[in-house]
Design an enzyme around this catalytic site. Structure first.
Site, PDB file in Angstrom:
ATOM      1  N   TYR A 135     -23.743  52.727-102.729  1.00  0.00           N
ATOM      2  CA  TYR A 135     -22.749  53.570-102.832  1.00  0.00           C
ATOM      3  C   TYR A 135     -22.958  54.908-102.048  1.00  0.00           C
ATOM      4  CZ  TYR A 135     -20.999  50.255-106.331  1.00  0.00           C
ATOM      5  OH  TYR A 135     -20.633  49.169-106.881  1.00  0.00           O
ATOM      6  N   LYS A 156     -32.577  41.277-105.395  1.00  0.00           N
ATOM      7  CA  LYS A 156     -32.329  40.249-104.637  1.00  0.00           C
ATOM      8  C   LYS A 156     -33.655  39.935-103.701  1.00  0.00           C
ATOM      9  CE  LYS A 156     -28.958  37.617-104.200  1.00  0.00           C
ATOM     10  NZ  LYS A 156     -28.900  36.418-104.521  1.00  0.00           N
ATOM     11  N   ASP A 187     -28.687  37.416-109.307  1.00  0.00           N
ATOM     12  CA  ASP A 187     -27.638  36.472-109.621  1.00  0.00           C
ATOM     13  C   ASP A 187     -27.815  35.417-110.555  1.00  0.00           C
ATOM     14  OD1 ASP A 187     -29.478  35.595-107.895  1.00  0.00           O
ATOM     15  OD2 ASP A 187     -28.333  34.344-106.627  1.00  0.00           O
ATOM     16  N   ASP A 198     -23.825  47.875-111.676  1.00  0.00           N
ATOM     17  CA  ASP A 198     -22.384  48.261-111.829  1.00  0.00           C
ATOM     18  C   ASP A 198     -21.786  46.811-112.316  1.00  0.00           C
ATOM     19  OD1 ASP A 198     -19.688  49.290-111.779  1.00  0.00           O
ATOM     20  OD2 ASP A 198     -19.732  49.391-109.560  1.00  0.00           O
ATOM     21  N   ASP A 239     -21.152  45.728-116.739  1.00  0.00           N
ATOM     22  CA  ASP A 239     -19.793  45.346-116.939  1.00  0.00           C
ATOM     23  C   ASP A 239     -19.529  43.793-117.874  1.00  0.00           C
ATOM     24  OD1 ASP A 239     -18.709  47.912-116.339  1.00  0.00           O
ATOM     25  OD2 ASP A 239     -17.266  46.956-114.968  1.00  0.00           O
TER      26      ASP A 239
END
Ligand code: NAD
Length: 368
Positions: free
Chosen positions: A142, A192, A225, A249, A253
């Protein structure tokens, strides 16, 4: 010794409504537990824009830097949707996070037994769940450069850059290990590393910090993942999860929603320790300003109340009183007290925002 200071920024929409209930609870702790705070209140978001023409004034920013902890309600609303990007209410919140350098975002996912039916998962998978996601908040994709939309040949290309320095990874890893020591003593780090160099470095640095400084904490690594799958398959395998800004992020959630309503979710964002040893800290509910219900006394104040409980635990070292407040919330829910967002059956009568606050105070009284 001076009382610890608390800067309250209620903000917009339901922010001031839920914060009013937290003020009652802060007063209760002062009167009944001798935990007296120097509370000051100021403007953020649209409320600040209306008065100062900016979503956070320099004076308020300076107060936030000085405070032992900042407690924020919510910002934003349709009235401000057409404002220039630079003065939108959300910019006030982003300025606080950036200038206070709040690199460690704590998002608990905790299931209160009385609300276990609210989850989309089966009750036995979710009952008793208590995990914490630590998301790196000030770096990563970001913020990395280069970023932008460029032209290459005859088409456009959108670019963002995932970038992490060793020190950025190490400080958020430390924050996760410290937290784990106060909880179940387990950290799972997610990245990852199979496809991203930044993920390889992330894994190496987390392992190094662990081996040198926190060998007593159980550490595992998982591809993000797979982490998402495991969160919905068997979330109770986790205690603390530490991950980068982007994966955090999404995963936070996902984990938060395992447990039900947006009106229940607190958060903390922590930075480096100040001279008095306390970390820079901003506590806020995960939800926004909920313009659809603002001003109607319908908002659930529990997310904001639980954010104050996190402040008691992480800024003021009052773990027992944080437990006391969380247990009071648990009791109120077990007694069937519900704001409208927690209603499942037609015909039930919801309580108002202030009635929920009063019920929590009554449960606190009963805890003495
Ligand atoms: P929202 O979180 O404000 O609301 C989403 C839905 O959840 C709404 O139906 C709302 O009524 C409900 N809800 C939220 N909190 C609740 C509570 N405490 N009790 C009962 N119901 C609750 O998200 P949104 O509608 O996408 O955004 C509204 C505004 O808030 C926008 O301006 C947005 O930019 C802003 N926002 C601010 C923050 C923040 O301050 N941290 C976070 C998200 C959104």
């Amino acid at each position: 010794m001076a009382n610890p200071s608390l800067l309250i920024l209620p903000g917009d929409g339901i922010g001031p409504e839920v914060m009013a209930e937290v003020r009652k609870i802060i007063d209760w702790f002062g009167a009944k537990r001798g935990l007296v705070f120097d509370v000051s209140e100021d403007l953020v978001g649209g409320a600040a824009y209306d008065v100062h023409g900016v979503p956070l004034s320099d004076e308020t920013m300076a107060k936030a830097q000085e405070a032992d902890a900042v407690l924020l309600g919510a910002v934003g609303g349709p009235k401000y949707d057409k404002l220039d990007f630079s003065v939108k209410p959300e910019r006030g919140l982003l300025r606080l996070r950036k200038e206070m350098d709040l690199f460690s975002n704590l998002r608990p996912a905790q299931c209160f037994d009385a609300l276990a039916d609210f989850s989309s998962l089966k009750k036995d998978i979710i009952a008793g769940l208590d995990i914490m996601i630590v998301r790196e908040l000030t770096s990563g994709v970001y913020f990395g450069e280069p970023r932008g939309i460029f032209t290459e040949g005859n088409e456009r290309v959108g670019i963002n850059t995932q970038r992490y320095t060793e020190s950025e990874i190490a400080r958020v890893a430390r924050s996760a290990f410290e937290l784990a020591r106060r909880r179940g003593n387990k950290v799972c780090s997610m990245e990852k590393a199979n496809v991203m160099e930044s993920g390889i470095l992330w894994r190496e640095v987390v392992q190094e910090v662990h081996d040198k400084e926190y060998p007593d904490v159980e550490l595992s690594h998982m591809y993000a993942d797979n982490g998402a799958m495991q969160l919905v398959r068997w979330p109770k395998q986790f205690d603390v999860i530490v991950t980068d800004n982007l994966f955090g992020d999404v995963l936070s959630d996902c984990a938060a929603m395992l447990t039900g309503s947006l009106g229940m979710l607190p958060s903390a964002s922590l930075g480096a320790p100040m001279a008095n040893g306390r970390p820079k800290a901003l506590y806020e509910p995960v939800h926004g300003s909920a313009p659809d219900i603002a001003g109607q006394g319908k908002a659930n104040p529990i997310a904001c109340v639980l954010s104050f409980a996190m402040a008691l635990r992480y800024s003021f070292d009052q773990g027992n009183d944080a437990d006391r407040l969380e247990k009071a919330v648990e009791k109120v829910l077990a007694d069937g007290v519900r704001t409208a967002d927690l209603m499942q059956n037609a015909g039930e009568t919801p309580v108002s925002t202030s009635q929920m606050g009063d019920a929590i105070i009554a449960a606190l009284d009963a805890s003495l």
